[in-house]
Design an enzyme around this catalytic site. Structure first.
Site, mmCIF file in Angstrom:
data_model
loop_
_atom_site.group_PDB
_atom_site.id
_atom_site.type_symbol
_atom_site.label_atom_id
_atom_site.label_comp_id
_atom_site.label_asym_id
_atom_site.label_seq_id
_atom_site.Cartn_x
_atom_site.Cartn_y
_atom_site.Cartn_z
ATOM 1 N N HIS A 51 -11.565 -11.950 37.655
ATOM 2 C CA HIS A 51 -11.001 -10.962 36.752
ATOM 3 C C HIS A 51 -10.551 -11.628 35.458
ATOM 4 O O HIS A 51 -10.518 -12.848 35.337
ATOM 5 C CB HIS A 51 -9.835 -10.240 37.425
ATOM 6 C CG HIS A 51 -10.261 -9.305 38.509
ATOM 7 N ND1 HIS A 51 -9.397 -8.438 39.140
ATOM 8 C CD2 HIS A 51 -11.479 -9.080 39.084
ATOM 9 C CE1 HIS A 51 -10.040 -7.727 40.050
ATOM 10 N NE2 HIS A 51 -11.307 -8.117 40.042
ATOM 11 N N GLU A 53 -7.639 -11.989 34.023
ATOM 12 C CA GLU A 53 -6.480 -12.868 34.100
ATOM 13 C C GLU A 53 -6.865 -14.248 34.640
ATOM 14 O O GLU A 53 -6.345 -15.267 34.181
ATOM 15 C CB GLU A 53 -5.410 -12.246 35.001
ATOM 16 C CG GLU A 53 -4.907 -10.895 34.517
ATOM 17 C CD GLU A 53 -5.633 -9.713 35.120
ATOM 18 O OE1 GLU A 53 -4.985 -8.711 35.429
ATOM 19 O OE2 GLU A 53 -6.872 -9.798 35.285
ATOM 20 N N CYS A 78 -4.200 -6.312 39.131
ATOM 21 C CA CYS A 78 -4.382 -5.760 40.475
ATOM 22 C C CYS A 78 -3.433 -6.436 41.467
ATOM 23 O O CYS A 78 -3.044 -7.601 41.306
ATOM 24 C CB CYS A 78 -5.825 -5.902 40.928
ATOM 25 S SG CYS A 78 -6.414 -7.599 41.036
ATOM 26 N N CYS A 87 -4.628 -10.404 41.149
ATOM 27 C CA CYS A 87 -4.260 -11.138 39.937
ATOM 28 C C CYS A 87 -2.752 -11.310 39.826
ATOM 29 O O CYS A 87 -2.271 -12.258 39.213
ATOM 30 C CB CYS A 87 -4.806 -10.429 38.702
ATOM 31 S SG CYS A 87 -6.607 -10.499 38.593
ATOM 32 N N TRP A 178 -41.490 13.098 19.888
ATOM 33 C CA TRP A 178 -40.369 12.443 19.235
ATOM 34 C C TRP A 178 -39.879 13.237 18.033
ATOM 35 O O TRP A 178 -40.650 13.651 17.178
ATOM 36 C CB TRP A 178 -40.755 11.025 18.802
ATOM 37 C CG TRP A 178 -41.149 10.151 19.952
ATOM 38 C CD1 TRP A 178 -42.372 9.620 20.208
ATOM 39 C CD2 TRP A 178 -40.311 9.725 21.024
ATOM 40 N NE1 TRP A 178 -42.362 8.894 21.379
ATOM 41 C CE2 TRP A 178 -41.098 8.948 21.896
ATOM 42 C CE3 TRP A 178 -38.964 9.940 21.341
ATOM 43 C CZ2 TRP A 178 -40.593 8.362 23.048
ATOM 44 C CZ3 TRP A 178 -38.456 9.356 22.504
ATOM 45 C CH2 TRP A 178 -39.263 8.586 23.336
ATOM 46 N N LEU A 212 -37.101 6.871 31.991
ATOM 47 C CA LEU A 212 -35.639 6.898 32.102
ATOM 48 C C LEU A 212 -35.048 5.502 32.298
ATOM 49 O O LEU A 212 -34.066 5.315 33.026
ATOM 50 C CB LEU A 212 -35.189 7.832 33.238
ATOM 51 C CG LEU A 212 -35.690 9.280 33.147
ATOM 52 C CD1 LEU A 212 -35.189 10.077 34.348
ATOM 53 C CD2 LEU A 212 -35.237 9.945 31.858
ATOM 54 N N GLY A 292 -33.353 19.019 29.797
ATOM 55 C CA GLY A 292 -33.735 20.082 28.882
ATOM 56 C C GLY A 292 -32.591 21.047 28.651
ATOM 57 O O GLY A 292 -31.452 20.818 29.091
ATOM 58 N N THR A 295 -30.558 22.429 31.812
ATOM 59 C CA THR A 295 -29.688 21.430 32.435
ATOM 60 C C THR A 295 -28.469 21.149 31.568
ATOM 61 O O THR A 295 -27.324 21.158 32.054
ATOM 62 C CB THR A 295 -30.469 20.123 32.675
ATOM 63 O OG1 THR A 295 -31.592 20.390 33.508
ATOM 64 C CG2 THR A 295 -29.591 19.075 33.347
ATOM 65 N N SER A 298 -26.016 24.026 31.513
ATOM 66 C CA SER A 298 -25.268 24.162 32.767
ATOM 67 C C SER A 298 -23.990 23.330 32.743
ATOM 68 O O SER A 298 -22.920 23.792 33.168
ATOM 69 C CB SER A 298 -26.138 23.737 33.957
ATOM 70 O OG SER A 298 -27.250 24.593 34.109
#
Length: 348
Positions: A51, A53, A78, A87, A178, A212, A292, A295, A298
């Site tokens: 982490h 620290e 934490c 930590c 595009w 994607l 699209g 989606t 929604s």
């Protein structure tokens, strides 16, 4: 800006180096100061690794100075054992007398317990320095733990006359059309490396056959999330190539592959909430919605979104698929050569 704000600001700068690489952990930066000089600093780089620290303490050459120093950290240290030790224990073991914390950790495993542990050990603890900025740094992490869902970013490109796509032609080739320039497209791929998942609907895959992934930027590919109620997507589509972890949401189950998992949901009920519940259960803290109009709309209609990033290109279509309806308040506008980028925050 007071002295504490100066060093917490540096913690935030360091933490930002971990954007896209620390999931499911938050981004955290830490600075150690002795007599007005930074003697150590670090940030959390990857889940399972030290982490912030720990990296800050390890970077201090003369460890004897720690007993007279102040440690700054953008998020509460934490107090529990995870993949790494607490930590808080490190700070206490090194007898660092002063601890300055940007904001409290919303994770129920911490949530003030780290601060309490440090105070009980005799440390002088200051909390809430640049708190809003520290919360913004980890907006994904905070949303995930407080709202029990991923942080949602809506993204689309639209033409000058308000269309997502032109009217579809007969036998049109399956590939994207595009609207934006190459620099805007590269920025989108950078964003993909910064978020844990990317979600699209059936029609986007049927029409465009997208990969994607983040091929135009160096970084992690997001988890792919696809809504395919009636299993209409061709099995030869890129989303089924098993190259990236992929969730397919449908009404009927199909055999899963190593990286492709089918999730059955009830399409007669709230679809978006069911999907977000599954993503939450799979520890996914953020998602870009690149689907699209149906989606995107929604998510807007259910008010389950946090940001919208809208590109406006120079192209005009005259007719086609209209853009989603969204309130364009709280906007920031930026030009990317010929394109305009509008960013909207949802504070409702």
């Amino acid at each position: 800006m007071n002295i504490h704000e100066k060093y917490i600001k540096r913690c935030i700068e360091l933490a930002q180096n971990g954007l896209g690489t620390t999931y499911p952990n938050p981004m955290v930066g830490s600075v150690i100061v002795y007599e007005g000089q930074i003697i150590g600093e670090g940030w959390h780089k990857k889940a399972g690794e030290p982490h912030a620290e720990v990296n800050a303490v390890n970077s201090v050459k003369d460890k004897s100075l720690l007993k007279k120093a102040t440690i700054y950290v953008s998020l509460e240290p934490c107090s529990h054992f995870g993949k790494t030790p607490p930590c808080c224990d490190l700070i206490i073991a090194n007898e660092i007398p002063n601890v300055v914390v940007g904001t409290v950790d919303p994770n129920e495993k911490v949530a003030g317990k780290g601060i309490l542990k440090l105070i009980e050990a005799g440390a002088n603890v200051t909390v809430g320095v640049l708190e809003d900025e520290c919360n913004e740094l980890n907006k994904r992490f905070f949303t995930f733990h407080q709202k029990k869902r991923p942080y949602i970013i809506l993204k689309w490109a639209e033409s000058q006359d308000g269309f997502l796509a032109p009217e579809k032609e007969i036998d049109q080739e399956r590939k994207p059309i595009w609207i934006t320039n190459q620099y805007s497209r590269q920025l989108v791929h950078k964003w993909r490396t910064e978020e844990q998942a990317i979600l699209v609907g059936t029609q986007t895959v049927v029409d465009d056959n997208p990969k994607l992934n983040a091929r135009d930027w160096n970084g992690n590919n997001p988890v792919r999330v696809v809504i395919d109620q009636n299993n209409r997507i061709d099995e030869n589509s890129f989303v089924f190539d098993d190259s990236v972890k992929t969730f397919i949401f449908s009404k009927d189950s199909k055999p899963s592959k190593e990286n492709t998992q089918f999730e059955v949901i009830d399409f007669s009920k709230n679809i978006i909430s069911q999907i977000l519940d599954v993503l939450y259960q799979n520890q996914i803290q953020s998602a870009i919605i690149e689907g699209g109009r149906q989606t995107l709309q929604s998510f807007i209609d259910e008010n389950l979104w946090d940001e919208a990033r809208i590109f406006i290109g120079k192209t005009s279509f005259e007719k086609g698929t209209k853009v989603p309806e969204i309130s364009r308040k709280n906007t920031i506008k930026t030009n990317i050569l010929s394109d305009e980028l509008i960013q909207i925050r949802n504070y409702d």
